[in-house]
Design a protein around this motif. Sequence first.
Motif, PDB file in Angstrom:
ATOM      1  N   SER A  76       0.881  -1.172   0.065  1.00 53.40           N
ATOM      2  CA  SER A  76      -0.084   0.007  -0.004  1.00 53.40           C
ATOM      3  C   SER A  76       0.769   1.362   0.046  1.00 53.40           C
ATOM      4  O   SER A  76       0.517   2.231  -0.590  1.00 53.40           O
ATOM      5  CB  SER A  76      -0.796   0.230   1.339  1.00 53.40           C
ATOM      6  OG  SER A  76      -0.189  -0.155   2.303  1.00 53.40           O
ATOM      7  N   ALA A  79       2.000   1.773  -3.554  1.00 52.90           N
ATOM      8  CA  ALA A  79       1.151   2.463  -4.329  1.00 52.90           C
ATOM      9  C   ALA A  79       0.928   3.933  -4.125  1.00 52.90           C
ATOM     10  O   ALA A  79       0.723   4.677  -5.092  1.00 52.90           O
ATOM     11  CB  ALA A  79      -0.323   1.668  -3.993  1.00 52.90           C
TER      12      ALA A  79
ATOM     13  N   VAL D  88      -4.693   7.216  -2.171  1.00 50.22           N
ATOM     14  CA  VAL D  88      -4.436   7.134  -3.694  1.00 50.22           C
ATOM     15  C   VAL D  88      -5.677   7.898  -4.341  1.00 50.22           C
ATOM     16  O   VAL D  88      -5.356   8.749  -5.032  1.00 50.22           O
ATOM     17  CB  VAL D  88      -4.143   5.665  -4.169  1.00 50.22           C
ATOM     18  CG1 VAL D  88      -4.437   5.772  -5.736  1.00 50.22           C
ATOM     19  CG2 VAL D  88      -3.059   5.084  -3.897  1.00 50.22           C
ATOM     20  N   LEU D 221      -6.094   0.034  -5.570  1.00 51.08           N
ATOM     21  CA  LEU D 221      -4.787   0.577  -5.599  1.00 51.08           C
ATOM     22  C   LEU D 221      -4.217   0.603  -6.977  1.00 51.08           C
ATOM     23  O   LEU D 221      -3.862   1.462  -7.395  1.00 51.08           O
ATOM     24  CB  LEU D 221      -3.860  -0.354  -4.767  1.00 51.08           C
ATOM     25  CG  LEU D 221      -4.103  -0.178  -3.091  1.00 51.08           C
ATOM     26  CD1 LEU D 221      -3.102  -0.984  -2.511  1.00 51.08           C
ATOM     27  CD2 LEU D 221      -3.727   1.536  -2.831  1.00 51.08           C
ATOM     28  N   PHE D 222      -4.490  -0.405  -7.648  1.00 50.10           N
ATOM     29  CA  PHE D 222      -3.936  -0.547  -8.973  1.00 50.10           C
ATOM     30  C   PHE D 222      -4.699   0.541 -10.070  1.00 50.10           C
ATOM     31  O   PHE D 222      -4.058   0.947 -10.625  1.00 50.10           O
ATOM     32  CB  PHE D 222      -4.042  -1.872  -9.603  1.00 50.10           C
ATOM     33  CG  PHE D 222      -3.725  -1.991 -11.176  1.00 50.10           C
ATOM     34  CD1 PHE D 222      -4.640  -2.113 -11.957  1.00 50.10           C
ATOM     35  CD2 PHE D 222      -2.297  -2.038 -11.408  1.00 50.10           C
ATOM     36  CE1 PHE D 222      -4.075  -2.073 -13.494  1.00 50.10           C
ATOM     37  CE2 PHE D 222      -1.728  -2.070 -12.623  1.00 50.10           C
ATOM     38  CZ  PHE D 222      -2.980  -1.938 -13.952  1.00 50.10           C
ATOM     39  N   GLY D 224      -6.024   3.196  -9.447  1.00 47.82           N
ATOM     40  CA  GLY D 224      -5.288   4.352  -9.206  1.00 47.82           C
ATOM     41  C   GLY D 224      -5.913   5.512  -9.379  1.00 47.82           C
ATOM     42  O   GLY D 224      -5.494   6.857  -9.421  1.00 47.82           O
TER      43      GLY D 224
ATOM     44  N   THR E  65       2.734  -5.712  -7.081  1.00 51.05           N
ATOM     45  CA  THR E  65       3.644  -4.591  -7.105  1.00 51.05           C
ATOM     46  C   THR E  65       4.288  -4.212  -8.685  1.00 51.05           C
ATOM     47  O   THR E  65       4.346  -3.152  -9.096  1.00 51.05           O
ATOM     48  CB  THR E  65       4.791  -5.002  -6.044  1.00 51.05           C
ATOM     49  OG1 THR E  65       4.083  -5.717  -4.855  1.00 51.05           O
ATOM     50  CG2 THR E  65       5.416  -3.627  -5.823  1.00 51.05           C
ATOM     51  N   LEU E  68       1.625  -2.602 -10.468  1.00 51.45           N
ATOM     52  CA  LEU E  68       1.627  -1.028 -10.221  1.00 51.45           C
ATOM     53  C   LEU E  68       2.935  -0.413 -10.926  1.00 51.45           C
ATOM     54  O   LEU E  68       2.484   0.563 -11.409  1.00 51.45           O
ATOM     55  CB  LEU E  68       1.823  -0.988  -8.812  1.00 51.45           C
ATOM     56  CG  LEU E  68       0.473  -1.006  -7.914  1.00 51.45           C
ATOM     57  CD1 LEU E  68       0.801  -1.162  -6.439  1.00 51.45           C
ATOM     58  CD2 LEU E  68      -0.414   0.005  -8.181  1.00 51.45           C
TER      59      LEU E  68
END
Lengths: 107, 491, 499, 247, 96
Positions: A76, A79, D88, D221-222, D224, E65, E68
């Motif tokens: 997190s 991100a 985010v 989260l991805f 965004g 990740t 991302l």
Amino acid sequence: MSVPPALVYGLTGLFLFVAGLAGLISCAQLLRKILAANIMASGVFLFLVTIGHGRGGVIDPVPHAMVLTGIVVSVSSTAVVLALACRVQETANIHDLLKRRAGGDRE
Amino acid sequence: MMGLQLQSDCWLIWPVILPLSAALVAFLAKGQPRLSGLTGALLTALASGTLFLKVVNHGGGSYDLGGWQPPLGISLRGDGPAVLMVLMTAVTGLAISVYAGGYFQSRIAMGGKGRRHIVQERFFWPLWLLLWGALNGLFLSADIFNMYVTLELVALSSVGLTALSGKPASQVAAMRYLLASLLGSLSFLLGVAFLYKTHGSLDLATIQAALALSPPVALAMALISVGLMLKCALFPFHFWLAPAHANALAPVSAILSGLVIKGGWYLFFRFWQGFLPLVGDGVVVVLAGLGGAAIIWGAFQAFCQQRLKMLVAYSTVAQIGYLFIIFPLLAIGAGQGAAAVFYFAISHSCAKAALFLAAGSIFLQMGHDRINNLDGVRQILPITTFAFALAGLSLMGLPPTGGFIAKYMYLSLAVSQDSWWLVLVMVVGSCLTAIYICRAVSHVLSPRMVAGRSQVVVGASMEWSALALALVAILLGFIAPLPLGLFEVVG
Amino acid sequence: MIWQNWLLVMILLSSLVPGLIIFSLAESRHGLRTTLNLFGAITKMVLVMIMIVGIHQGKSFAVHLVLLPGLELVLRADLLSALFVALSSILWLFTTIYAIAYLEDSPNRSHFFGYFSLCVTVTIGIALAGNLLTFLFFFEMLTLSTYPLVVHRGTTEALAAGRVYLIYTLAGGFCLFLGVVWLHVLVGPVDFSREGVLSPLVESHGQTLRIIFFLLIAGVGVKAALFPLHGWLPRAMVAPAPVSALLHAVAVVKAGAFGIIRVVLDVYGLQTAKGLGLLMPLMLLASVTIVYGAIYALKQDNLKHRLAFSTVSQVSYIALGISIGHPLAIMGGMAHLVHQGLMKITLFFCAGNIAEILGVHHISRMNGVGRRLPLTMAAFTLAAMGMIGLPPMAGFVSKWYLGLGAIAQGQGWLIGVLVLSSLLNAAYFLPILYGAWFKEPEGEWPADSGTVGPVESHWMLIVPPVVTALIVLLVGLLANSGLSPLAWVRLIINARYGL
Amino acid sequence: MTGNESTGHRRGMGLVPLFNLVMLVALFAALAWGYLAPVSGSSGLAHRVDAALVESGVESRVTAVLLNYRAYDTLLECFVLFLGVVAVWSLRPFRYDRHDPSPGLILSSLVRLLVPLMVLVGGYLLWAGSNQAGGAFQAGAILGGAGVLLLLTSSPLLSALPRGLLSCGICLGPVFFLMMGLAAMVLGRDFMEYRGEAAALAIVALEVVTALSIGLCLAALFGGRRPEAGQEGAGKAVPSQDGGEGR
Amino acid sequence: MVVSAFDIILCLTLVWLAWHILTSPDHFKAVVLFISFGLLMALAWVRLQAPDVALAEAAIGSGLTGALFLSALRRMASVRRGERRLDRAEERYDDG
């Protein structure tokens, strides 16, 4: 003598921590810094799990739980820092566009 | 909840749970986040207040979460210093919440980039209440891995708050802040790993009971100390603090400087209560040296600033030095050192938050915060400038304020232990602080009049909450025995 | 009795509460502001009278507030503090009346009168301080409440003067703070009522006590304008007249002198101070300041600057009296505390009138002022005579006792200093009087604001200086009667040294 | 730092000056020294975990630690994830267009095949969590991956979902966790305290809900950016895996 | 459980990968190496009898990740001048 594989992985973990630290400090580009931070985190987690391998083969589950929590926490924060990087990148672009369109006089 | 058999110290959990759930409510109630935010803030403040009163009357307590005893489970510890910090967060937090309500109301009323402020407010309240819950969790926690998780929560939410203002400067500062605190958290975690390796338990009390100087423990001490120094921006690691605190929104700067910094320092103090007997004088003197350097460097930087918020931010860098100077005397004084440094932390928190709130109102009203042309502010915002002056007094440590009592306790401890270099640093420090605070206050209070009546943009609740916080800083000068009585309370 | 203890707090509140209300008043509320001011001044006068009568009957007044375990704020009314409280409240009444008229149409008056009342409250706090910490507490608050008054005009010159004032007084404040803390560590809280607290420590901590004495005197000396630390006083003259009157006659300078009295007599005590050999350097410093101040006063052409340097020299009489160490000299010094206050405030009122009514700031332009402002100049002459020390006036009384004390203590050379300073006083006051009365005015006055009926200007500008001048005369004439400050000082000396 | 100092053009780390290198080697040596130093035997909490395993109502030791002994840590960790998403989203949405509104045939068919499979695997992991390796986080991660796939191909499935669902989904995990904790208090025990049979049930419920919530959070989260009302652009960050497996 | 050759090779590859991630000139290459680094880490977890962590690391550590990073890379690297401007943004903030 502690369990040999744990020893090797423990040292690798410490090395990754140091390598990540070096990268975080000396890399210029931001993306590289975030990669270094993640490598550093993996190093710490590797070290954490090897601690669980005490003598006598029994494996301590607490470091495993700590590493799981650590992985989620680091994803997190990665991100968030990536979102921040893109955000700054975007405003920089817009700022640049405005400046070029206004003939570069408006600073 | 009739059939509720309250556990002996179940009050310890509420200051953590309430803000976190209020944050969820504020996030879901997209319509009016301010209402849910303010109710959440009030409830948390009440919970912290009852916890404080309970501990004052019945002494400290601990609370095993999930019913498991500490080595296996996590326990919360509500001893004197912890509850004192929770109360400090409650008082400062409540005032900041009221200010934030007024701040966003007037920003939205000002029009301009209308929608942006509505979105900012929508995300301000969840982030702020999460931060508040995390801080309370951090103060009350007795488990070192739990401290890591709460530290991470604090870091992420303060970065989110810093980046909320949308300016490129604040977002670059937020990024730098997040990277620095990531570095700090990871080195803290490695320190925790080493401690766990040697002691096999994650409970701070059991670890400190069996603490003995050995290579892993020395390494753990170094890593944890560096990690926490990064978190609370002690001198060599202070690079990220000033831009982050200065460029953030007004209430956010007050939160960062007043409360978040104290979290990192509190853990540092908690760990060093165990490390102090092990370590030789040399290391402790290095700590004090860093503190002294922070005071001198921060004060010098503050004096050179042209912007009011940058000046106040660098003043935070300087004041943190005071929190670390006292370490050589902690071991000697019978708890006097701890009482002095905690009292300094509390009065600094109220005064600094009031200072930033007032500076924020001035920035909002004047449209800029260049120190040299703030004429006429006293005319337009009399209450805010008065609050700014009172808060400045407390930072300088002049009589009616809490800062004076803290400075008195510092000096009397230093003189009684014959550590003259600390006396010298204190005197030089107060002179430097006086210089840059007087520069700021004299410009803010400049009697020069400005023609014409400009429309007052700053809301009444903003002015009065800043003044209330400044008056708390003054009140701390008179009610010292109450909080200090807590230092005999051992959780 | 309960009401006795609360009397002291009431005295403090009688100026604090009106001050806070005035702070919140809008600029236009002249009527309410004036009534509040006068109401506050009069109630304070009444309460002080009750206190003085109470003290006469031997009652004791004390209020305690615990700040820290082992550290408390104490307000106590003893004979010495009653003297300073009486002086402050009387002069505050006159200065308020004068200020109301003086600042008739100037901006920012709510702030002015707010800080004005705050300043007097703090001065009364200093007077009533029962122990060293309370004294320090109010002493440093004095700086904060007087700074806004010094920079009230807002001109760059005023701001510069304010900055210099802050530097001096804050530095002094930190020295005093360090000294107080050091003393508290050595001997615990120092209470003014208990005598000779430090005497047992003279042998073991002699050197430390000397350093602490230096720190305390440095801290207090800044406000008492002792020689090296007086730089801020002339610059602070840029403030409006009532401020310079209040600051230099009642509040700041007297607080400094009062501080010296407290430190030498109550904290250290005469025997300990003599034992440590602290009085001689103080005496030398005071004499140097007296002569230095008088010489510099000669060189000033601006009337207020001359008066400022004269204050620098006059206040050191008090320090001189204390440092001689003989009860007679102490009596002279304490009496001078009151006398100098009365004389100096009259002089500043007159200087303010001359500047306000005629727009004349420089002595060279003051020829023939007596014709235009007879009453003001009469008051100025009376006060000037007092300052020089001519027999019937108050100034003579204190100089007389200072001389007696000096001889009794065997410091004959001090008579020379006193005589020299009187000559210098004459040298810088008499030309003013001569010019004002016996010379023709050259042409028109720069800004003549005209007479108000028979009186030369608004009555509130004229009455205060005249009344204070008359008090100066009366105090001098009735020195031996029961009511005069001298009688009160004699009471103090009897109580302390049984003379 | 193994091997020789590799020179040559390196934009990455930049030339590490000698001083830097020496410092890093020293740090590594110190860490290794601390690690290798023999320490009086401390076998960690393994025995305590095993001793209390019966009461925790779960066989897998890691899940026991994660969801029973140190459930408070996991609660805070859910809040970290929730906080990550809020942070985010609080940054203004990026103004850029998704690269290919109409993904190629292969990609969309692959996704149509993979997503149900991933949901199935996630369900299995969830179920296996109580006795073997698996549990809330792993299942959540798999579901998150499925969400990412859907986001990448911005499949029509996403836009079909109601908008407010995502923010509720994200709050689901932390809210449910708090409810469980408070329920324990209502029953007169400590916060988040459950034993034996009740514990087994509680943990399973917790795992299901947390897995869902983690999946949603990771996909968000991805994604965004904030699912703004009226924001055009192809894919809205709303993954769609709340159907499927369930217990 | 003696130290088998596999462990040593795995550790060395991890070290080599980390080194190359930090020093490779091209960003995209670094991210791809990072994803493979994550997978190898998962292998290490399996070797250390920590299956839960292996799963999490593979799915989150390298999978998510990595995704991302790739999406961030696309956003940031879409304008090649991006990096330079970022530094200028930092300079601008310094003199602000």
